[in-house]
Enzyme design. Structure first.
Site, PDB file in Angstrom:
ATOM      1  N   SER A   1      50.671 -69.919  50.132  1.00 18.02           N
ATOM      2  CA  SER A   1      49.828 -69.719  49.046  1.00 18.02           C
ATOM      3  C   SER A   1      48.392 -68.998  49.226  1.00 18.02           C
ATOM      4  CB  SER A   1      49.570 -71.138  48.080  1.00 18.02           C
ATOM      5  OG  SER A   1      50.522 -71.722  47.790  1.00 18.02           O
TER       6      SER A   1
ATOM      7  N   HIS B   1      60.660 -63.949  40.203  1.00 23.67           N
ATOM      8  CA  HIS B   1      59.866 -64.143  41.413  1.00 23.67           C
ATOM      9  C   HIS B   1      60.815 -63.918  42.704  1.00 23.67           C
ATOM     10  CE1 HIS B   1      57.290 -65.592  44.830  1.00 23.67           C
ATOM     11  NE2 HIS B   1      58.476 -66.289  45.342  1.00 23.67           N
TER      12      HIS B   1
ATOM     13  N   ARG C   1      59.900 -68.444  50.597  1.00 27.18           N
ATOM     14  CA  ARG C   1      59.870 -69.793  51.437  1.00 27.18           C
ATOM     15  C   ARG C   1      60.481 -70.804  50.657  1.00 27.18           C
ATOM     16  NH1 ARG C   1      53.955 -71.828  53.349  1.00 27.18           N
ATOM     17  NH2 ARG C   1      54.921 -72.341  55.281  1.00 27.18           N
ATOM     18  N   THR C   2      61.355 -71.812  51.102  1.00 25.20           N
ATOM     19  CA  THR C   2      61.907 -72.837  50.267  1.00 25.20           C
ATOM     20  C   THR C   2      61.257 -73.893  50.740  1.00 25.20           C
ATOM     21  OG1 THR C   2      64.374 -71.762  50.224  1.00 25.20           O
ATOM     22  CG2 THR C   2      64.026 -73.946  49.820  1.00 25.20           C
ATOM     23  N   HIS C   3      60.844 -74.479  49.809  1.00 23.30           N
ATOM     24  CA  HIS C   3      59.964 -75.768  49.897  1.00 23.30           C
ATOM     25  C   HIS C   3      61.114 -77.135  49.910  1.00 23.30           C
ATOM     26  CE1 HIS C   3      56.514 -73.347  48.887  1.00 23.30           C
ATOM     27  NE2 HIS C   3      55.929 -74.011  49.505  1.00 23.30           N
TER      28      HIS C   3
ATOM     29  N   GLU D   1      49.205 -85.954  45.789  1.00 22.96           N
ATOM     30  CA  GLU D   1      48.901 -87.299  46.496  1.00 22.96           C
ATOM     31  C   GLU D   1      48.037 -88.162  45.427  1.00 22.96           C
ATOM     32  OE1 GLU D   1      50.350 -84.679  48.961  1.00 22.96           O
ATOM     33  OE2 GLU D   1      47.971 -84.511  48.177  1.00 22.96           O
TER      34      GLU D   1
ATOM     35  N   SER E   1      54.461 -78.308  52.850  1.00 23.25           N
ATOM     36  CA  SER E   1      55.517 -77.299  53.681  1.00 23.25           C
ATOM     37  C   SER E   1      55.032 -77.480  55.091  1.00 23.25           C
ATOM     38  CB  SER E   1      54.951 -75.821  53.179  1.00 23.25           C
ATOM     39  OG  SER E   1      53.678 -75.430  53.679  1.00 23.25           O
TER      40      SER E   1
ATOM     41  N   ASN F   1      41.985 -76.580  47.805  1.00 26.25           N
ATOM     42  CA  ASN F   1      41.382 -77.527  46.757  1.00 26.25           C
ATOM     43  C   ASN F   1      41.114 -78.591  47.865  1.00 26.25           C
ATOM     44  OD1 ASN F   1      44.450 -77.667  46.575  1.00 26.25           O
ATOM     45  ND2 ASN F   1      43.715 -79.917  46.405  1.00 26.25           N
TER      46      ASN F   1
HETATM   47  N1  LIG Z   1      50.432 -82.184  49.140  1.00 21.23           N
HETATM   48  C1  LIG Z   1      49.251 -80.917  48.561  1.00 21.23           C
HETATM   49  N2  LIG Z   1      49.679 -79.699  48.429  1.00 21.23           N
HETATM   50  C2  LIG Z   1      48.825 -78.953  48.127  1.00 21.23           C
HETATM   51  N3  LIG Z   1      48.934 -77.546  47.970  1.00 21.23           N
HETATM   52  C3  LIG Z   1      47.680 -77.076  47.369  1.00 21.23           C
HETATM   53  I1  LIG Z   1      47.369 -75.244  47.181  1.00 21.23           I
HETATM   54  N4  LIG Z   1      46.919 -78.408  47.321  1.00 21.23           N
HETATM   55  C4  LIG Z   1      47.508 -79.306  47.946  1.00 21.23           C
HETATM   56  C5  LIG Z   1      47.041 -80.729  47.723  1.00 21.23           C
HETATM   57  O1  LIG Z   1      46.204 -81.233  47.461  1.00 21.23           O
HETATM   58  N5  LIG Z   1      48.267 -81.412  48.340  1.00 21.23           N
END
Ligand SMILES: Nc1nc2[nH]c(I)nc2c(=O)[nH]1
Length: 274
Positions: A38, A70, A95-97, A196, A215, A238
């Site tokens: 991302s 996508h 990408r596969t999560h 979380e 990831s 973030n």
């Molecule tokens: N686990 C987790 N994955 C994320 N990916 C992104 I963009 N922000 C976060 C986050 O705050 N926590």
């Protein structure tokens, strides 16, 4: 060969994928692979000449795109290095999560394919949550180690792999030549897809994490198993839950991501050319 068939060796599928990439792109071997997370999407254009673009779902083992429209595109890019030599970069498009529930083999397939093309280095990038208030959205952090909190592994059977220096110190030094101010951190992968709780973020912090994401750690383990050097770079998108007393505005996250785009794309392009 079908990745979902337990009798299939995932490395055979990676070989088939690499052969397909070589055949379609005309590039016999790639030197370095990029996984763009991302916020990192714009980096590929800055790298060099796009030799080939391959719809990822046409490559053996890459799943059909889960989100309609996508379409992951895998690109082969030729780059000129300062000393005039050329290298081929494989930019993995999809990408596969783990949270997609498609199994760990699909999570690791891109990295295994990269190794099968001949690459010796993989750069894993991601967007994540930061645990330090001083790491604002837009901050890039070099990974120095990880906490795999998923309870999963890309490896099957008695595959005992040492993970010391998994995030290759030499590559972190190269990244620091490009930007000496880059901080280093420990990245904790949660399974997701939920973010979380504040308590889980505190737990991760107590365990030594600086970043939380969904990831990267399983891909890194698979990369080490394939003998690849690994450079991990996170973009703090973030502040993780509970870190900031005031909830982060989505607008701030979007604005930070847009502002960081050109900066991190330039950083990645310069690191890859070293
Ligand atoms: N686990 C987790 N994955 C994320 N990916 C992104 I963009 N922000 C976060 C986050 O705050 N926590």
């Amino acid at each position: 060969p079908d990745l979902d068939d337990p009798a299939t060796d995932p490395l055979d599928v990676a070989r088939a994928a690499a052969d397909h990439i070589a055949e379609v792109s005309g590039v016999e071997g790639h030197d370095i692979a990029l996984v763009l997370g991302s916020g990192w999407g714009g980096a590929a254009e800055l790298l060099g000449d796009v030799v080939a673009q391959i719809p990822s779902h046409e490559i053996p083992g890459f799943a059909k795109p889960s989100v309609a429209g996508h379409l992951g595109t895998t690109r082969s890019i030729r780059i000129e290095r300062a000393d005039g030599s050329t290298r081929h970069v494989l930019v993995l498009g999809s990408r596969t999560h783990l949270y997609e529930g498609r199994g760990v083999r699909r999570v690791a397939h891109g990295v295994r394919t990269a190794a099968a093309t001949g690459a010796t280095t993989v750069v894993l990038t991601n967007g994540c949550g930061g645990l330090h208030i001083s790491w604002r959205p837009g901050q890039v952090v070099l990974l120095k180690d990880h906490l795999n909190l998923t309870g999963a592994s890309p490896l099957e059977g008695a595959t005992f792999v040492d993970l010391t220096d998994l995030y290759t110190p030499r590559l972190r030094e190269l990244a620091h030549q490009v930007d000496p101010t880059l901080p280093e951190g420990v990245y904790a992968q949660f399974r997701g897809p939920q973010y979380e709780t504040p308590a889980e973020v505190r737990m991760a912090g107590l365990a030594g994490a600086d970043l939380v994401g969904m990831s990267t750690t399983l891909e890194a383990i698979a990369a080490r198993h394939c003998g690849l050097d690994v450079l991990g770079m996170s973009l703090v998108t973030n502040l993780a839950a509970g870190v900031s007393p005031t909830p982060l505005s989505h607008a701030e996250v979007l604005e930070a991501g847009a502002k960081a785009g050109p900066v991190i794309s330039d950083l990645l392009a310069r690191v890859v050319k070293l």
